[in-house]
Design a protein around this motif. Structure first.
Motif, PDB file in Angstrom:
ATOM      1  N   ASP A  44     -39.388 -12.378   1.684  1.00 56.81           N
ATOM      2  CA  ASP A  44     -39.667 -13.743   2.164  1.00 56.81           C
ATOM      3  C   ASP A  44     -38.422 -14.424   3.132  1.00 56.81           C
ATOM      4  O   ASP A  44     -37.548 -14.457   2.458  1.00 56.81           O
ATOM      5  CB  ASP A  44     -40.367 -14.573   1.157  1.00 56.81           C
ATOM      6  CG  ASP A  44     -41.648 -13.995   0.791  1.00 56.81           C
ATOM      7  OD1 ASP A  44     -42.267 -13.675   1.508  1.00 56.81           O
ATOM      8  OD2 ASP A  44     -41.924 -14.198  -0.316  1.00 56.81           O
ATOM      9  N   THR A  45     -38.781 -14.887   4.326  1.00 58.04           N
ATOM     10  CA  THR A  45     -37.665 -15.821   4.999  1.00 58.04           C
ATOM     11  C   THR A  45     -38.135 -17.023   5.255  1.00 58.04           C
ATOM     12  O   THR A  45     -39.478 -17.312   5.517  1.00 58.04           O
ATOM     13  CB  THR A  45     -37.258 -15.205   6.228  1.00 58.04           C
ATOM     14  OG1 THR A  45     -38.326 -15.050   7.097  1.00 58.04           O
ATOM     15  CG2 THR A  45     -36.588 -13.783   6.038  1.00 58.04           C
ATOM     16  N   HIS A  46     -37.274 -18.053   5.115  1.00 58.59           N
ATOM     17  CA  HIS A  46     -37.785 -19.520   5.393  1.00 58.59           C
ATOM     18  C   HIS A  46     -37.447 -19.686   6.740  1.00 58.59           C
ATOM     19  O   HIS A  46     -36.330 -19.868   7.250  1.00 58.59           O
ATOM     20  CB  HIS A  46     -36.797 -20.466   4.523  1.00 58.59           C
ATOM     21  CG  HIS A  46     -37.396 -21.820   4.625  1.00 58.59           C
ATOM     22  ND1 HIS A  46     -38.402 -22.293   4.062  1.00 58.59           N
ATOM     23  CD2 HIS A  46     -36.395 -22.810   5.174  1.00 58.59           C
ATOM     24  CE1 HIS A  46     -38.229 -23.579   4.253  1.00 58.59           C
ATOM     25  NE2 HIS A  46     -37.217 -23.968   4.999  1.00 58.59           N
ATOM     26  N   ALA A  47     -38.394 -20.029   7.460  1.00 51.69           N
ATOM     27  CA  ALA A  47     -38.070 -19.938   8.978  1.00 51.69           C
ATOM     28  C   ALA A  47     -37.876 -21.429   9.678  1.00 51.69           C
ATOM     29  O   ALA A  47     -37.000 -21.824  10.260  1.00 51.69           O
ATOM     30  CB  ALA A  47     -39.166 -19.302   9.784  1.00 51.69           C
ATOM     31  N   VAL A  48     -39.001 -22.356   9.152  1.00 48.66           N
ATOM     32  CA  VAL A  48     -38.981 -23.709   9.910  1.00 48.66           C
ATOM     33  C   VAL A  48     -39.418 -24.641   8.671  1.00 48.66           C
ATOM     34  O   VAL A  48     -40.096 -24.321   7.681  1.00 48.66           O
ATOM     35  CB  VAL A  48     -39.961 -23.790  10.836  1.00 48.66           C
ATOM     36  CG1 VAL A  48     -39.943 -25.158  11.583  1.00 48.66           C
ATOM     37  CG2 VAL A  48     -39.507 -22.730  11.880  1.00 48.66           C
ATOM     38  N   ASP A  49     -38.665 -25.669   8.611  1.00 43.22           N
ATOM     39  CA  ASP A  49     -39.285 -26.813   7.758  1.00 43.22           C
ATOM     40  C   ASP A  49     -39.172 -28.345   8.284  1.00 43.22           C
ATOM     41  O   ASP A  49     -37.785 -28.769   8.555  1.00 43.22           O
ATOM     42  CB  ASP A  49     -38.342 -26.873   6.459  1.00 43.22           C
ATOM     43  CG  ASP A  49     -38.587 -27.721   5.415  1.00 43.22           C
ATOM     44  OD1 ASP A  49     -39.756 -28.346   5.492  1.00 43.22           O
ATOM     45  OD2 ASP A  49     -37.726 -28.055   4.494  1.00 43.22           O
ATOM     46  N   ILE A  50     -40.124 -28.527   8.841  1.00 44.34           N
ATOM     47  CA  ILE A  50     -40.219 -29.921   9.773  1.00 44.34           C
ATOM     48  C   ILE A  50     -41.096 -30.897   8.739  1.00 44.34           C
ATOM     49  O   ILE A  50     -42.228 -30.860   8.828  1.00 44.34           O
ATOM     50  CB  ILE A  50     -40.668 -29.825  11.005  1.00 44.34           C
ATOM     51  CG1 ILE A  50     -40.288 -28.698  11.764  1.00 44.34           C
ATOM     52  CG2 ILE A  50     -40.996 -31.100  11.774  1.00 44.34           C
ATOM     53  CD1 ILE A  50     -40.611 -28.379  13.170  1.00 44.34           C
TER      54      ILE A  50
END
Length: 73
Positions: free
Chosen positions: A29-35
């Motif tokens: 699991d990768t954390h790509a975007v947090d807006i």
């Protein structure tokens, strides 16, 4: 069962599995975007190839260790 014999059996099993399957896949699991409240997560599926020579080396080393463990009895 002494530790050397146990380790030899683990090597034999690991070598046999490496030769039978040739590797294994896993998901990361990768954390790509947090807006703000919006989160986008990406799962990457990867495959780890285990070379044939590594499986053979593990199998042979396990057999040799198992043979030496029996001789030392």
């Amino acid at each position: 069962m002494n530790p050397l014999r146990s380790f030899a059996i683990v090597l034999i099993v690991a070598g046999a599995l490496a030769l039978a399957y040739g590797g294994f896949s896993y998901t990361r699991d990768t954390h790509a975007v947090d807006i703000g409240p919006l989160q986008l997560k990406v799962q990457e599926r990867s495959y780890l190839h285990i070379p044939i020579w590594a499986g053979l080396a593990s199998l042979i080393a396990g057999v040799v260790l198992l043979g030496s463990a029996r001789k030392s009895r």
